[in-house]
Design an enzyme around this catalytic site. Structure first.
Site: not given
Ligand code: UDX
Length: 424
Positions: A193, A195-197, A201, A204, A207, A267, A274
């Site tokens: 977690f 990773k710059a982006s 989105g 969860c 919210k 992603k 969403r």
């Molecule tokens: C998230 C939580 O990880 C999960 O535990 C919870 O139950 C629900 O919310 P999810 O929303 O499905 O899961 O996706 P996740 O893989 O966590 O990514 C969320 C967002 O962060 C995505 O837009 C992803 O692209 C972004 N992200 C993730 C980054 O920009 N950088 C990262 O290093 C990791």
């Protein structure tokens, strides 16, 4: 011990549908009924074209068995009747069913908890025996909702932190990937977690962070509320910053310029849009009058249009989506005649594109804006093709190419100076 025999799940959306498919698959002895008032959605679940795309659901047809039934109740009150027939009720809908909570002896599991539970089940799909899954379910019921919210807030905060460093890297010439790698080596921080982006989105993170902010405000903890609010503000800033960079590079205007936007899901490996950053990047570019040609391998056209027509995005001019947005069936069509190619979702297929033919068909100078760092290994090749590359958290050194005019420039002879105009 309470033994689950039947489950009624209210809501066949992103949470209810996949959660119950996995439960039905792992626990065939449990009868699972999913109800939803949206007839089209129920129909889609019962067809070969599922209403949502999640990578593991590819094998949905083998997952669903006779113990899963997805149906639409005739009236809303009927949902409650169905619910009380079961001994376990999961609410997977945003509309509240607070009455259920009061009804003993029914086990009520709120949606947020089941989302976490679904992810646990999903992860363990191949590894866990159904007995273990049942134990996991029961444990999940005991898990505090608050813990889940705080966990998501911490993850969101990590992304905002690394995104703030990405802005610093762009300003100083450092590379955020290198920074993330180095700090991730510290075991106390860890490498995940980071990773710059273009911003996080999904349903969860925003919210749950906003829930914390609300809670802190309600409990008269304004400093704590502001602290968490900053995680959201940084995410918004990252999206705006990326859009501004596109506009700056395209000579300070994108009005009436064709821009190919690749990726609309929040992603990769999902069709879920969403809170996707693509929606906000699109908004900022549409605000400047850009013509967007959008491609995503899994998000349906209707979903993209619906997201962009939302009053928060197109405010008092929903018609601008008709005028300025085209949804394409393949990425090459989106890039044909475009000034810029903008990557907003990290789909693997974007690394495999035929960039030579894309470059030939784009207007020059042809720009790539990589909001997900998916093309990192290809920079040199892409530059040799003639692309100008802009990426999150790094300034890519520009290669200078000799100027090659597209049409013949008239040649002047230095020997023959132009004849002097007669003095009048
Ligand atoms: C998230 C939580 O990880 C999960 O535990 C919870 O139950 C629900 O919310 P999810 O929303 O499905 O899961 O996706 P996740 O893989 O966590 O990514 C969320 C967002 O962060 C995505 O837009 C992803 O692209 C972004 N992200 C993730 C980054 O920009 N950088 C990262 O290093 C990791």
């Amino acid at each position: 011990m309470f033994e689950i025999k039947k489950i009624c799940c209210i809501g066949a959306g992103y949470v209810g549908g996949p959660t119950c498919s996995v439960i039905a698959h792992m626990c065939p002895e449990i009868k699972v009924t999913v109800v939803d008032v949206n007839e089209a959605r129920v129909k889609a679940w019962n067809s070969n074209t599922l209403p949502i795309y999640e990578i593991f659901l590819k094998s949905f047809n083998t997952v669903v068995n006779a113990s899963l039934n997805i149906s639409v109740p005739k009236r809303r009150t009927l949902i409650l009747k169905i619910a009380v027939l079961e001994n376990c009720v999961i609410s997977c809908t945003s509309s509240g069913f607070s009455q259920l909570e009061k009804q003993n002896p029914y086990k009520y599991i709120p949606a947020d908890l089941t989302e976490g539970m679904f992810r646990m089940l999903n992860r363990g799909l191949n590894a866990l025996s159904s007995r273990k899954v049942k134990i996991t379910c029961l444990k999940a019921r005991l898990m505090s909702l608050f813990v889940l919210k705080a966990a998501n807030a911490f993850l969101a905060q990590r992304i905002s932190s690394i995104n703030s460093i990405s802005a610093l890297c762009e300003a100083t010439g450092a590379d955020v990937e290198e920074v993330a790698k180095a700090i991730g080596m510290d075991q106390r921080i860890g490498s995940r977690f980071l990773k710059a982006s273009v911003g996080f989105g999904g349903s969860c993170f925003q919210k749950d962070v906003l829930n914390l902010v609300y809670l802190c405000e309600a409990l008269n903890l304004p400093e704590v509320a502001q602290y968490w609010q900053q995680v959201i503000d940084m995410n918004d800033y990252q999206r705006r910053r990326f859009a501004s960079r596109i506009i700056d590079c395209l000579f300070n205007t994108v009005t009436d310029k064709k821009i190919a936007l690749l990726g609309f899901a929040f992603k990769k490996d999902t069709g879920d849009t969403r809170e996707s950053s693509s929606i906000y990047i699109s908004k900022y570019l549409l605000d400047e009058g850009a013509r967007l040609h959008i491609y995503d391998p899994k998000v349906p056209k209707e979903q993209i249009i619906q997201d962009l027509c939302h009053p928060n995005i197109s405010e008092d001019d929903p018609d601008r989506v008709c005028r300025l947005v085209t949804i394409t069936k393949d990425p090459y069509e989106a890039c044909d005649g475009a000034h810029a190619l903008v990557i907003c979702t990290e789909w693997d297929m974007f690394k495999e594109l035929d960039f030579e033919s894309i470059h030939q068909k784009m207007l020059k100078p042809a720009f790539i804006f990589d909001g997900r760092r998916v093309l990192d290994g290809l920079h040199s090749n892409l530059q040799n093709l003639g692309f100008q590359i802009e990426t999150i958290g790094k300034k890519v050194a520009t290669k200078r190419f000799p100027f090659t005019p597209t049409s013949e420039i008239p040649k002047f002879s230095l020997q023959d100076p132009p004849s002097k105009k007669p003095k009048i």
